[in-house]
Design an enzyme around this catalytic site. Structure first.
Site, short mmCIF file in Angstrom:
data_model
loop_
_atom_site.label_atom_id
_atom_site.label_comp_id
_atom_site.label_asym_id
_atom_site.label_seq_id
_atom_site.Cartn_x
_atom_site.Cartn_y
_atom_site.Cartn_z
N HIS A 53 0.83 -1.16 0.03
CA HIS A 53 0.04 -0.06 -0.18
C HIS A 53 0.88 1.10 0.12
O HIS A 53 1.61 1.22 0.77
CB HIS A 53 -0.82 0.07 1.27
CG HIS A 53 -2.00 0.90 1.00
ND1 HIS A 53 -2.96 1.26 2.34
CD2 HIS A 53 -2.35 2.14 0.14
CE1 HIS A 53 -3.69 2.34 2.03
NE2 HIS A 53 -3.30 2.44 0.74
N LEU A 54 0.64 2.00 -0.87
CA LEU A 54 1.83 2.98 -1.22
C LEU A 54 1.96 3.95 0.06
O LEU A 54 1.19 4.45 0.55
CB LEU A 54 1.30 4.16 -2.22
CG LEU A 54 2.14 5.21 -2.58
CD1 LEU A 54 3.56 4.72 -3.25
CD2 LEU A 54 1.66 6.16 -3.80
N HIS A 55 3.26 3.77 0.39
CA HIS A 55 3.88 4.69 1.49
C HIS A 55 5.29 5.08 1.50
O HIS A 55 6.04 4.24 0.97
CB HIS A 55 3.59 4.11 2.84
CG HIS A 55 4.16 2.71 2.81
ND1 HIS A 55 3.91 1.53 2.41
CD2 HIS A 55 5.26 2.41 3.79
CE1 HIS A 55 4.87 0.70 2.68
NE2 HIS A 55 5.67 0.93 3.65
N PHE A 56 5.73 6.24 2.15
CA PHE A 56 6.91 6.50 2.65
C PHE A 56 7.33 6.26 3.96
O PHE A 56 6.56 6.38 4.89
CB PHE A 56 7.64 7.93 2.21
CG PHE A 56 7.25 8.30 0.59
CD1 PHE A 56 8.54 8.18 -0.24
CD2 PHE A 56 5.94 8.36 0.16
CE1 PHE A 56 8.19 8.40 -1.33
CE2 PHE A 56 5.80 8.70 -1.52
CZ PHE A 56 7.10 8.54 -2.09
#
Length: 266
Positions: A165-168
């Site tokens: 799940h898109l994350h930094f």
């Protein structure tokens, strides 16, 4: 930004929203020119959430797996939004209901002090693939922080991303890193090459361009890696302008994007 992040992170730690207390980590600077920072953080390995099984850099988002819409409300520190200059560009009273919300949430298994996750468009249910908009958000976060040790990182799938799940990742590291001042070789346009580290890769800087053009260039390289099933990592730090004397004080944002061998499974 830093005061808000740190105060809310501290409160979340006191209230017990992490999997473990982040005690003083045993830290050593490895002798040598590159001054690698080594830290012993046993609990990060033993008490973190079980990583998802990843088989491809382009693995589709699976809503049945853990994702950041399933976290507790107490883990949300604040949200980030575009605004005009008369308003703050963060919101302390965020909720998971906003359809385009960019969340800053605690990492319940922290690596370092202030370790948070920046989740672009949380309800967009985006897989862990770099987008132009997400790189722009990461750069805005770097510019919002006035702390010289604020860092941001991204792991692609098959490059130790444990959640699709898109994350930094973002955190504070008080030690100076070699990549803040190391030399790079110019290739073309905004693209530079990092050759002095064990992992060779690409380098970029905000100096001499703007966020939109820089994000587009980074995304173009990341898209090439993704299309060729090449795992990769991105690291964002403050540092000296390429080619400038580190003692001169001319600072910018440096970004490093490097390919790596794929890690398949958990």
């Amino acid at each position: 930004f830093d005061c808000l992040l740190r105060s809310k992170w501290d409160r979340a730690m006191v209230e017990g929203h992490f999997r473990y207390q982040l005690d003083n980590l045993e830290t050593r600077i490895i002798p040598g020119k590159k001054k690698f920072v080594a830290q012993l953080n046993v609990k990060r390995a033993t008490e973190r959430r079980k990583p998802q099984a990843i088989s491809t850099v382009n693995q589709s988002f699976d809503p049945n797996q853990f994702n950041f819409t399933k976290i507790k409300q107490e883990e949300v520190l604040f949200s980030l939004r575009q605004s005009d200059e008369s308003q703050n560009n963060f919101n302390e009273t965020s909720s998971l209901g906003n359809q385009t919300e960019n969340l800053v949430i605690v990492n319940v298994s922290p690596l370092e002090y202030g370790h948070v996750l920046v989740v672009p468009n949380v309800n967009g249910l985006l897989p862990q693939l770099l987008t132009e908009q997400s790189v722009q958000l990461a750069l805005h976060c770097m510019l919002l922080s006035s702390h010289p040790g604020f860092r941001i990182g991204f792991n692609s799938l098959c490059a130790y991303a444990s959640v699709n799940h898109l994350h930094f990742h973002a955190y504070y590291l008080e030690h100076e890193l070699f990549v803040e001042t190391c030399p790079v070789d110019h290739l073309e346009g905004l693209l530079y090459e990092l050759t002095v580290m064990p992992c060779r890769g690409f380098a970029f800087q905000l100096h001499g361009t703007d966020i939109d053009k820089l994000s587009s260039a980074i995304h173009k390289v990341a898209q090439y890696l993704r299309e060729h099933e090449i795992a990769h990592n991105l690291y964002v730090t403050k540092g000296t302008v390429f080619g400038e004397d580190p003692a001169g004080g001319k600072r910018t944002i440096r970004l490093y994007l490097w390919p790596r061998k794929k890690v398949v499974g958990k």
